[in-house]
Design a protein around this motif. Structure first.
Motif, PDB file in Angstrom:
ATOM      1  N   LEU A  78       0.831  -1.199   0.000  1.00 13.05           N
ATOM      2  CA  LEU A  78       0.000   0.000   0.000  1.00 13.05           C
ATOM      3  C   LEU A  78       0.872   1.258   0.000  1.00 13.05           C
ATOM      4  CD1 LEU A  78      -2.898   1.083   0.159  1.00 13.05           C
ATOM      5  CD2 LEU A  78      -2.743   0.953   2.655  1.00 13.05           C
ATOM      6  N   ASP A  79       1.924   1.234   0.803  1.00 14.02           N
ATOM      7  CA  ASP A  79       2.858   2.351   0.879  1.00 14.02           C
ATOM      8  C   ASP A  79       3.452   2.626  -0.514  1.00 14.02           C
ATOM      9  OD1 ASP A  79       4.467   4.289   2.121  1.00 14.02           O
ATOM     10  OD2 ASP A  79       6.070   2.862   2.564  1.00 14.02           O
ATOM     11  N   ASP A  80       3.922   1.567  -1.127  1.00 20.28           N
ATOM     12  CA  ASP A  80       4.526   1.699  -2.459  1.00 20.28           C
ATOM     13  C   ASP A  80       3.501   2.234  -3.466  1.00 20.28           C
ATOM     14  OD1 ASP A  80       6.906   1.059  -4.184  1.00 20.28           O
ATOM     15  OD2 ASP A  80       5.410  -0.175  -5.210  1.00 20.28           O
ATOM     16  N   LEU A  81       2.283   1.729  -3.371  1.00 25.65           N
ATOM     17  CA  LEU A  81       1.247   2.161  -4.308  1.00 25.65           C
ATOM     18  C   LEU A  81       0.921   3.643  -4.124  1.00 25.65           C
ATOM     19  CD1 LEU A  81      -0.892   1.420  -6.469  1.00 25.65           C
ATOM     20  CD2 LEU A  81      -2.479   1.023  -4.582  1.00 25.65           C
ATOM     21  N   ILE A  82       0.776   4.059  -2.873  1.00 27.55           N
ATOM     22  CA  ILE A  82       0.477   5.475  -2.608  1.00 27.55           C
ATOM     23  C   ILE A  82       1.571   6.350  -3.228  1.00 27.55           C
ATOM     24  CG2 ILE A  82       0.281   7.245  -0.802  1.00 27.55           C
ATOM     25  CD1 ILE A  82      -0.871   5.037   1.042  1.00 27.55           C
ATOM     26  N   LEU A  83       2.825   5.957  -3.002  1.00 25.54           N
ATOM     27  CA  LEU A  83       3.936   6.766  -3.514  1.00 25.54           C
ATOM     28  C   LEU A  83       3.946   6.798  -5.027  1.00 25.54           C
ATOM     29  CD1 LEU A  83       6.718   5.689  -1.007  1.00 25.54           C
ATOM     30  CD2 LEU A  83       5.585   7.912  -1.162  1.00 25.54           C
ATOM     31  N   ARG A  84       3.722   5.652  -5.633  1.00 26.12           N
ATOM     32  CA  ARG A  84       3.751   5.597  -7.107  1.00 26.12           C
ATOM     33  C   ARG A  84       2.622   6.429  -7.703  1.00 26.12           C
ATOM     34  NH1 ARG A  84       7.110   1.359  -9.312  1.00 26.12           N
ATOM     35  NH2 ARG A  84       6.034   1.694 -11.290  1.00 26.12           N
ATOM     36  N   LEU A  85       1.442   6.286  -7.132  1.00 25.11           N
ATOM     37  CA  LEU A  85       0.304   7.033  -7.679  1.00 25.11           C
ATOM     38  C   LEU A  85       0.498   8.535  -7.474  1.00 25.11           C
ATOM     39  CD1 LEU A  85      -2.742   4.867  -6.530  1.00 25.11           C
ATOM     40  CD2 LEU A  85      -1.820   5.071  -8.858  1.00 25.11           C
ATOM     41  N   ARG A  86       0.979   8.872  -6.290  1.00 27.56           N
ATOM     42  CA  ARG A  86       1.165  10.281  -5.982  1.00 27.56           C
ATOM     43  C   ARG A  86       2.171  10.919  -6.931  1.00 27.56           C
ATOM     44  NH1 ARG A  86       1.629  11.239   0.440  1.00 27.56           N
ATOM     45  NH2 ARG A  86       3.816  11.501  -0.019  1.00 27.56           N
ATOM     46  N   THR A  87       3.265  10.198  -7.214  1.00 32.14           N
ATOM     47  CA  THR A  87       4.346  10.766  -8.003  1.00 32.14           C
ATOM     48  C   THR A  87       4.083  10.659  -9.505  1.00 32.14           C
ATOM     49  OG1 THR A  87       5.802  10.001  -6.258  1.00 32.14           O
ATOM     50  CG2 THR A  87       6.851  10.764  -8.278  1.00 32.14           C
ATOM     51  N   ASN A  88       3.562   9.516  -9.921  1.00 31.70           N
ATOM     52  CA  ASN A  88       3.491   9.253 -11.368  1.00 31.70           C
ATOM     53  C   ASN A  88       2.130   9.547 -11.979  1.00 31.70           C
ATOM     54  OD1 ASN A  88       6.159   8.335 -11.241  1.00 31.70           O
ATOM     55  ND2 ASN A  88       5.500   6.256 -10.742  1.00 31.70           N
ATOM     56  N   GLU A  89       1.092   9.673 -11.164  1.00 31.54           N
ATOM     57  CA  GLU A  89      -0.260   9.825 -11.714  1.00 31.54           C
ATOM     58  C   GLU A  89      -0.973  11.046 -11.135  1.00 31.54           C
ATOM     59  OE1 GLU A  89      -1.194   8.065 -14.137  1.00 31.54           O
ATOM     60  OE2 GLU A  89       0.075   6.268 -14.060  1.00 31.54           O
ATOM     61  N   PRO A  90      -0.396  12.229 -11.374  1.00 33.16           N
ATOM     62  CA  PRO A  90      -1.004  13.416 -10.742  1.00 33.16           C
ATOM     63  C   PRO A  90      -2.404  13.730 -11.264  1.00 33.16           C
ATOM     64  CG  PRO A  90       0.761  14.054 -12.262  1.00 33.16           C
ATOM     65  CD  PRO A  90       0.821  12.556 -12.124  1.00 33.16           C
ATOM     66  N   GLU A  91      -2.771  13.200 -12.427  1.00 32.68           N
ATOM     67  CA  GLU A  91      -4.096  13.546 -12.965  1.00 32.68           C
ATOM     68  C   GLU A  91      -5.197  12.612 -12.529  1.00 32.68           C
ATOM     69  OE1 GLU A  91      -4.363  14.766 -16.990  1.00 32.68           O
ATOM     70  OE2 GLU A  91      -2.325  15.597 -16.960  1.00 32.68           O
ATOM     71  N   LEU A  92      -4.831  11.541 -11.857  1.00 35.04           N
ATOM     72  CA  LEU A  92      -5.872  10.662 -11.309  1.00 35.04           C
ATOM     73  C   LEU A  92      -6.204  11.187  -9.923  1.00 35.04           C
ATOM     74  CD1 LEU A  92      -4.499   7.212 -12.550  1.00 35.04           C
ATOM     75  CD2 LEU A  92      -6.102   8.777 -13.656  1.00 35.04           C
ATOM     76  N   GLY A  93      -7.234  12.048  -9.885  1.00 36.53           N
ATOM     77  CA  GLY A  93      -7.471  12.871  -8.697  1.00 36.53           C
ATOM     78  C   GLY A  93      -8.347  12.240  -7.642  1.00 36.53           C
ATOM     79  N   THR A  94      -9.029  11.147  -7.970  1.00 37.14           N
ATOM     80  CA  THR A  94      -9.902  10.503  -6.984  1.00 37.14           C
ATOM     81  C   THR A  94      -9.447   9.064  -6.774  1.00 37.14           C
ATOM     82  OG1 THR A  94     -11.733  11.846  -7.802  1.00 37.14           O
ATOM     83  CG2 THR A  94     -12.298   9.955  -6.400  1.00 37.14           C
TER      84      THR A  94
END
Lengths: 472, 538
Positions: free
Chosen positions: B292-308
């Protein structure tokens, strides 16, 4: 009207110190600390009097008054060049505005830093030269050493005056710290690397005063352009004194080369070590070392700090007012040569303002060449084929784009192993240093001189070579 | 844009050297100038970018799990005369806005992790500042329990952002100076407006550092102080660490899959659906947390347009409670580590600038530790009826409160998520406590205030679609501001101040022309020209 220096005051000065009680008190508080420093870190050899030149006024004539002085009784003080009331800023974004008589708050920290770094180098060389008096090749040389040392001490005073007069409590603290850092100290070394190297022998001293003091000349030259007028005037006067240090270096190396040439002719061999002379290739290795260490003092080839200082008007270029450009440099380009990992050199075009250190270094290198020419003329006149040369500016560098690369004196980029194999041909080895040190026996007799160096062509202030320059 | 991975291994570190000499560990910063995560800048003078901090994060994490024998960590520089020059300004100047803010957020989470290790893990950090230490470099030192500064009469600590750069120094440094080290505010003001910082005695007198150490004795004194700290540590003797094996992760354009966590990426609607699966094997809580930690970081850094982000769970609530009990009641060091790691991961979620929506459906397992995920969300929707694709089923959604929800995983404001949800309502919290350890239906969850809405199976799909579409239509900046406000009720702490300011001030200051305009501080930095500031104070 030339301002006379008030030698009746506790601290000789031409800045009307007696009118500024606060500053006077501050400097009088610093004075005994300076004297302690001199006693502890200054020349190890005690003398009864040295034939020293002392400034009596800052005008064209007044700075050369000669007399025998006991070094610790030398009257260090504060001398600024005459003020030009109409002086205007020559460069940067304040170009054309009147020069500043006070430190602008905006630039306070930067100016303080520049002054501290300059100030840190001045006493450092005194510390580096502490033991040299014990092995002086003649009374004439011993006198020159003291002259250089007392003036370096005065240059320290010059910077300390600025710190005290214009930078408040912080400035006073920094002025004190200048005495607490010491050359080569493992705990509190001097700020710049070259000033922590040892000056172990007289050949090194001549090289130092030729190459490293010449760096000082160029650094002071850029600070002389400063929009901060007191700094500018201080540096202008220091430059006059600096000229003598370089004279010691130029003629010092001259005389070593002259003596070596004599021995080569006399014994018809280049290998003059056994005849008490310094071989020419060893002199070249000394030259290589001192030249490259001094190049490091110019900092990185590209520097945003230098660019910022320029834009702000804190530090100009060498002979800024004689340059024919816009004195802003944001639209001008210059090229930078860079070593590549594949062993080639490439050139990159950059904004000129980012290459100011390179600009200054270029001026310096051209100046250094003149000495090399002089020494080669001595060899030419003696009919000797050997020629000295300045190594490539990428050789043996610890600072800037060339550091981390292995570059030979002729500018070839090689691998580390090749470079290390060449090292002993290019830089003084332990054996070289030991050999030179073995020649360093003091000669304190009037009119006598060590075997490895020729006497000077002229004495000081019209006195003969066998004058008693130093009372021991 | 570069896709950033957070996988690191000590043997491959490019910028750090980790040396374990129990009871001490040395963490030496030696940044490779040419090792920037993105092209276009050199990491001179131990300045750092996200890549450097990812390695630091990895090291801090591994020290906790892999090296229980380490009781004190010395954080220092392997370079001569420079400790760390802070965040690389050219990197900041060349980065898009969201990257800058995300970078600051991550570095602060790493610093919080260092403080958390010191406080909760008995792994006490000591900063051995062996040279110039500026900006983010000093912020790293500030994260440590003690700061030793080399006394060479020239090394300084500094937060020079205001005088040198003209952007916000408030990425945690200022707050730690005043709140953590209790530097007097007038002195903090003087300190933060001095480009050259403070050295020596004054740095000690002002509490900016703890001790001055002579250069020659530096290593020896540092080691001695670290040993003294180690002696204070509660870390167990003779424990053996576990190895944090590489994560088993599969990434495609639409999906990131781990054994216990899956994310479905829908770029058309800007929604990520994250599904966390309940326990199926031993060691679930740690494994799931890492994923989950890794996923949060990846989404936060690499997917800024996926807002929800939609959060779901799947599994058996009892199994979750059983797994959580093992860790929550465990008295061993590893249980403690897992607990705090999950806490930090939840905190990461709390400060993530994405709209978080929990969907509680039949087959889900929002019990205890996993209920915290739902409580971390901005809204919770619970299906009151049978599964959508099986209307004959008897299965109904439930939530379960447990001890885990009453203080085991505090938020940055020092409160549990329930205390934050029911701020100041002590009676209600007492009532909730009495409802622990039993399955609560949709109706009860509504009554207890644990969910936002509980639509029935007729309305569910439409309701959720409208919520998600409505969310996506709103201004992302406004949402970020709103969410960050709602999530942190009650008292301010160092953490809430730091992240609140990152969210608000940095969003503002970094985009102002004074910083990012053509003549702004970040653009002009390194050109030798001065920034032009709009002089109006706003």
């Amino acid at each position: 009207m030339p301002t006379r220096i008030d030698y009746d005051a506790k601290i000789p000065n031409n800045v009307e110190l007696s009118d500024n009680r606060r500053l006077q008190r501050a400097l009088e508080g610093w004075q005994p600390k300076f004297m302690n420093w001199w006693a502890e870190m200054g020349p190890a050899l005690e003398t009864q009097g040295v034939y020293l030149r002392t400034a009596v006024s800052v005008g064209r004539e007044g700075w050369a008054h000669f007399d025998h002085v006991v070094p610790q009784d030398y009257r260090w003080g504060i001398f600024l060049s005459e003020r030009d009331p109409d002086r205007r800023i020559a460069f940067g974004e304040h170009r054309g505005e009147p020069a500043w008589q006070q430190v602008p708050g905006e630039y306070r920290a930067d100016l303080q830093r520049l002054i501290v770094i300059q100030g840190d180098t001045e006493p450092a060389s005194v510390e580096q030269q502490k033991l040299l008096g014990l092995t002086a090749p003649s009374l004439y040389d011993l006198r020159n050493l003291f002259q250089v040392n007392v003036e370096e001490g005065r240059h320290l005073w010059a910077m300390v005056y600025l710190l005290h007069a214009y930078f408040g409590k912080e400035g006073r603290e920094e002025a004190e710290a200048l005495l607490y850092r010491n050359s080569g100290s493992p705990d509190t070394p001097r700020i710049l690397g070259a000033f922590n190297e040892e000056t172990a022998d007289w050949l090194a001293f001549y090289m130092f005063t030729y190459f490293t003091d010449r760096d000082g000349k160029y650094q002071l030259g850029t600070l002389k352009e400063s929009a901060f007028d007191p700094l500018s005037r201080t540096c202008e006067f220091m430059l006059k004194e600096e000229a003598h240090h370089m004279f010691v270096g130029t003629t010092g190396v001259d005389r070593v080369v002259t003596r070596s040439a004599e021995l080569i002719r006399e014994h018809d061999t280049m290998d003059i070590a056994s005849h008490g002379g310094i071989p020419l290739d060893l002199i070249q290795r000394y030259l290589n070392f001192h030249y490259t260490v001094s190049l490091d003092l110019f900092g990185s080839e590209t520097s945003t700090n230098a660019a910022n200082y320029y834009t702000s008007g804190l530090k100009g270029r060498w002979m800024e007012t004689r340059r024919k450009d816009d004195h802003q440099l944001t639209d001008d380009a210059a090229t930078l040569e860079k070593p590549q990992p594949d062993g080639t050199w490439t050139t990159e075009e950059m904004q000129k303002i980012l290459l100011l250190n390179l600009d200054l270094r270029g001026e310096y290198i051209a100046d250094c060449e003149s000495g090399v020419k002089r020494w080669n003329k001595i060899l030419g006149d003696a009919g000797i084929d050997f020629r000295f040369r300045l190594p490539h500016p990428g050789f043996n560098r610890k600072v800037g784009i060339n550091s981390g690369h292995h570059i030979t004196p002729d500018g070839t980029i090689v691998d580390e192993a090749t470079w290390e194999r060449g090292r002993k041909h290019w830089l003084p080895s332990d054996e070289d240093l030991t050999f030179v040190r073995s020649l360093m026996h003091p000669v304190y007799e009037r009119g006598k001189i060590a075997s490895w160096v020729a006497p000077p062509r002229q004495g000081i202030n019209g006195k003969p070579f066998d004058y008693e320059y130093v009372y021991l | 844009m570069t896709t950033v991975s957070f996988d690191r291994r000590p043997e491959d570190y490019r910028h750090w050297r980790l040396r374990v000499e129990p009871p001490l560990a040395w963490l030496e910063m030696d940044v490779d100038e040419n090792g920037g995560l993105v092209d276009g800048y050199e990491l001179k003078l131990n300045s750092y970018d996200l890549g450097v901090d990812i390695e630091l994060y990895d090291a801090v994490q591994r020290l906790r799990f892999e090296h229980p024998e380490v009781r004190a960590v010395i954080l220092t520089s392997a370079k001569d005369k420079v400790f760390c020059a802070g965040a690389n300004i050219r990197m900041l100047a060349g980065s898009p806005h969201e990257w800058k803010v995300n970078f600051c957020k991550f570095t602060n989470e790493t610093r919080n992790g260092i403080e958390d290790a010191t406080e909760n893990s008995g792994q006490i950090y000591l900063a051995a500042v062996n040279g110039t230490c500026a900006g983010g470099g000093y912020e790293i030192a500030l994260a440590c329990e003690k700061i030793l500064l080399v006394d060479d009469n020239s090394s300084t600590v500094a937060l020079p952002e205001v005088p040198l750069l003209g952007v916000l120094p408030g990425t945690g440094g200022l707050t730690r100076v005043t709140d953590k080290r209790r530097v007097r505010k007038d002195r903090a003001d003087v300190f933060a407006t001095r480009p050259d910082g403070v050295k020596g005695r004054t740095a000690v007198d002002w509490r900016l550092v703890d001790e001055l150490v002579p250069r020659q004795d530096f290593r020896q004194v540092v080691e001695q102080r670290a040993r003294e700290l180690a002696a204070r540590s509660t870390r167990p003797e003779d424990a053996t660490g576990i190895t944090l094996e590489p994560l088993d992760r599969e990434v495609t354009d639409e999906r990131i899959t781990y054994p216990n966590v899956t994310a479905e990426l829908d770029r058309d609607t800007g929604v990520v659906t994250i599904t966390v699966r309940g326990p199926r094997a031993d060691g679930w809580l740690l494994a799931m947390t890492r994923e989950l930690d890794d996923l949060i970081l990846r989404l936060r850094t690499n997917e800024p347009e996926l807002g929800t982000w939609v959060l779901r769970t799947e599994g058996d609530p009892d199994a979750v409670l059983a797994a959580e009990r093992e860790v929550l009641t465990g008295t061993d060091w590893l249980s403690n580590e897992i607990l705090h790691y999950y806490k930090r991961t939840l905190k990461r979620l709390d400060v993530t600038s994405r709209s978080l929506i929990a969907l509680i459906e039949p087959g889900s397992c929002f019990a205890g530790v996993l209920l915290e995920l739902a409580l971390a969300c901005d809204r919770q929707y619970m299906l009151d009826g049978p599964p959508i694709d099986d209307e004959d089923s008897d299965e109904r959604a439930c939530v379960v409160l447990s001890d885990a929800n009453f203080g085991a995983f505090p938020m940055g404001n020092g409160l549990s998520r329930l205390e934050s949800r029911f701020y100041g309502e002590h009676d209600h919290l007492d009532w909730l406590k009495r409802e622990r350890d039993r399955r609560l239906s949709a109706g009860e969850a509504v009554e207890l205030g644990l969910v936002t809405e509980a639509p029935d199976d007729i309305d569910w799909e439409d309701e959720i679609r409208i919520v998600l579409e409505g969310r996506a239509a709103l201004s992302p900046d406004a949402l970020t501001g709103m969410e960050a406000n709602h999530r942190f009720v009650g008292p301010e702490t160092i953490e809430t101040k730091i992240f609140g300011r990152l969210t608000a001030w940095q969003n503002w200051i970094f985009t102002r022309p004074n910083a990012s305009g053509p003549d702004g501080a970040l653009r002009r930095y390194g050109t030798g020209q001065k920034a032009t500031f709009d002089r109006k104070r706003v």
